[in-house]
Enzyme design. Structure first.
Site, PDB file in Angstrom:
ATOM      1  N   GLY A 360       1.035  -1.307  -0.120  1.00 30.72           N
ATOM      2  CA  GLY A 360      -0.015   0.016  -0.067  1.00 30.72           C
ATOM      3  C   GLY A 360       1.222   1.410   0.084  1.00 30.72           C
ATOM      4  O   GLY A 360       1.487   1.705   1.187  1.00 30.72           O
ATOM      5  N   THR A 361       0.957   1.902  -0.937  1.00 26.11           N
ATOM      6  CA  THR A 361       2.076   2.712  -1.467  1.00 26.11           C
ATOM      7  C   THR A 361       1.576   3.971  -2.145  1.00 26.11           C
ATOM      8  O   THR A 361       0.528   3.761  -2.978  1.00 26.11           O
ATOM      9  CB  THR A 361       3.225   1.997  -2.160  1.00 26.11           C
ATOM     10  OG1 THR A 361       3.734   0.847  -1.120  1.00 26.11           O
ATOM     11  CG2 THR A 361       4.539   3.000  -2.417  1.00 26.11           C
TER      12      THR A 361
END
Length: 556
Positions: A360-361
């Site tokens: 999750g970036t």
């Protein structure tokens, strides 16, 4: 393109003074405002990142980590800044094994490492900033205090995380008070207010970024983390430092591709490109808005990715704890040996991965009027991260610690004060004879990041595409189906031309259902510095954001 497949228009924004790309338009707007008021590329990056921490908490936050590439036009020097956190001093892998754990939990207090992003903001700003902190954080403070409209990606992410948090932490977790305060899903356009986070950001603006790690805010964090069951202490926060270093690079058909050194996964992208560089690419007509139309080139890319990920699993970790032999991994002899192992007719079945998948970036990039540039990637790891949210400070903490291994023989084994292997990698591309960057680019997407980035580089270099076409084209990536399984599942975007999927299946690739423009295919954004960029007399910028994101490129 498959018959009947709709095309989503993707803007290509052009300007002469600067550009910002990010996965949400409110963040890009904040960064552009900073550039227009005299801020540097670093200033704009901090403002953009801070807004993303508010409006896209499922991708990043001030409780996460960051990796930077910074181009300083005045000295024609590229810097790498490692803003990743470490395990706490009290980390006890033997004790966890004695409790019966064979892997770190994906969620909860044991998955948290020291947040490194905010310290990196301070270090970058001290060296390359121009505007006061308060001005940089003002847009994020306003959006957190007064609210931002709930958008589809945010609302879906909250609902996905709610079930996970309820199971792993409990229905009374702070996550629900902060991100699901009405006890229901967010309505489209409904204002999301985060007053505690606004107050924390105001403190950072007023007292300095170091206040995150020292003083009252740090003490409040330490108490909250202890109450949640984390071994992170105030001393761990106070001791945390960022690290300045030099980028690593590979030559890809005359283009110098740079990225961040380990513990970043930049080496994975470089090794993948080095393997592809052993083969002749298809002709220019094989690259375009329909993606790569040559299944043999896609097959080579998938097989090269498997080999690069195997090398990652075998040795990538914190280089202060174990030697990571970057030169050996990129050595022409080693690369040639790997390339020779690829069967052009059949997909290999690799060994199980020893690192977990997922991510999750956010990725953002900025270029200012003097030609300075930033490539910045920041992350929570999995969605909202650990699921631990402190309602008093509004900080939600990453779960990057879950990437550590508990196997004492694994290179990425958990150890006190150690940085874990990261999937994150920022990127820049340089052409021969031009001192500054040609393209500033990067992607989010967990294990897919190096694969997505390599596809962009190939499209730009082998296909000579513009950044908009290269980013919007259909893509693929391979990953394990679950933790510690072989990377065999190929996500192939269905917008590829007819016949590609069938040809890959004939070669033995296991294709999994993937939707057109699916966000799980990652977000790649890019800024091209045309004719030398804003720092040159006749230069300009062109910028594009991924249509799989909520971003819109911002230029002036």
């Amino acid at each position: 393109m498959n018959a009947g497949q709709p095309w989503t228009p993707v803007p290509l924004a052009r300007g002469t003074h600067g550009a910002v790309v990010a996965p949400h338009q409110l963040a890009s707007a904040a960064g552009l405002h900073v550039l227009r008021t005299g801020g540097s590329a670093v200033d704009a990056a901090i403002a953009t990142n801070a807004v993303l921490a508010v409006v896209m908490p499922q991708g990043c936050g001030i409780g996460g980590d960051a990796f930077w590439l910074i181009w300083d036009a005045a000295t024609t020097t590229e810097h790498a800044l490692n803003g990743s956190g470490r395990a706490p001093a009290a980390a006890d892998p033997a004790g966890l094994r004695a409790r019966g754990l064979t892997a770190l939990p994906r969620l909860g207090p044991l998955s948290i490492t020291i947040p490194g992003a905010v310290r990196s903001w301070g270090d970058a700003h001290a060296r390359f900033g121009r505007l006061p902190r308060e001005e940089l954080l003002a847009p994020a403070v306003e959006l957190a205090r007064d609210g931002f409209p709930a958008w589809d990606g945010f609302s879906r992410a909250v609902e996905r995380m709610a079930d996970l948090v309820a199971t792993a932490i409990g229905p009374e977790a702070g996550f629900f008070r902060v991100y699901r305060p009405h006890g229901r899903a967010w309505r489209p356009g409904e204002r999301v207010r985060l007053p505690a986070l606004a107050a924390t950001l105001e403190t950072l603006g007023r007292e300095g970024f170091d206040a995150f790690y020292d003083g009252d805010l740090a003490d409040r964090q330490a108490r909250g983390l202890a109450d949640a069951g984390s071994p992170i202490a105030a001393a761990d926060l106070a001791a945390h430092t960022s690290t300045w270093g030099e980028p690593i690079e590979v030559d890809y058909r005359g283009v110098r591709v740079t990225t961040h050194p380990p513990n970043s996964s930049g080496i994975v992208a470089l090794e993948l490109l080095a393997i592809l560089g052993q083969f002749d690419p298809p002709g220019l007509d094989a690259f375009g808005p329909d993606g790569v139309t040559d299944p043999a080139w896609i097959h080579l890319g998938i097989e090269a990715a498997k080999l690069a990920m195997a090398d990652r699993d075998a040795g990538l970790t914190d280089p202060t704890f174990r030697d990571v032999r970057v030169d050996a991994l990129l050595d022409p002899g080693h690369v040639a040996t790997l390339a020779a192992r690829i069967d052009h007719r059949r997909a290999a079945v690799p060994s199980p991965s020893t690192n977990p998948p997922g991510g999750g970036t956010i990725f953002l990039a900025t270029v200012d009027g003097q030609g300075n540039a930033v490539s910045l990637i920041e992350s929570n790891y999995l969605g909202f991260g650990s699921g631990i949210v402190d309602p008093l400070t509004g900080i939600h903490y990453q779960d990057r610690g879950s990437y550590f291994s508990l196997d004492p023989t694994h290179p990425n084994v958990l150890e006190p004060r150690k940085r874990t292997l990261h999937t994150l990698l920022p990127g820049m591309l340089f052409r021969d004879g031009v001192p500054g960057p040609w393209v500033v680019a990067g992607a989010m997407g967990g294990d897919a990041q190096p694969q997505i980035h390599a596809q962009l580089v190939s499209a730009l270099v082998d296909g000579r595409l513009d950044v908009r076409t290269a980013i919007a084209a259909p893509r693929w990536f391979v990953e394990p189906a679950d933790h510690f399984e072989p990377p065999l599942e190929v996500h192939l975007e269905p917008r590829h031309v007819d016949g590609i999927a069938a040809e890959l299946e004939i070669r033995g690739h296991r294709l999994v259902p993937t939707a057109p423009f699916d966000p799980t295919l990652g977000h790649e954004h890019a800024i091209e510095l045309v004719d030398g960029g804003p720092g040159a007399t006749d230069g300009s910028v062109s910028a594009a954001t991924d249509p799989r994101s909520a971003g819109i490129p911002a230029v002036w």
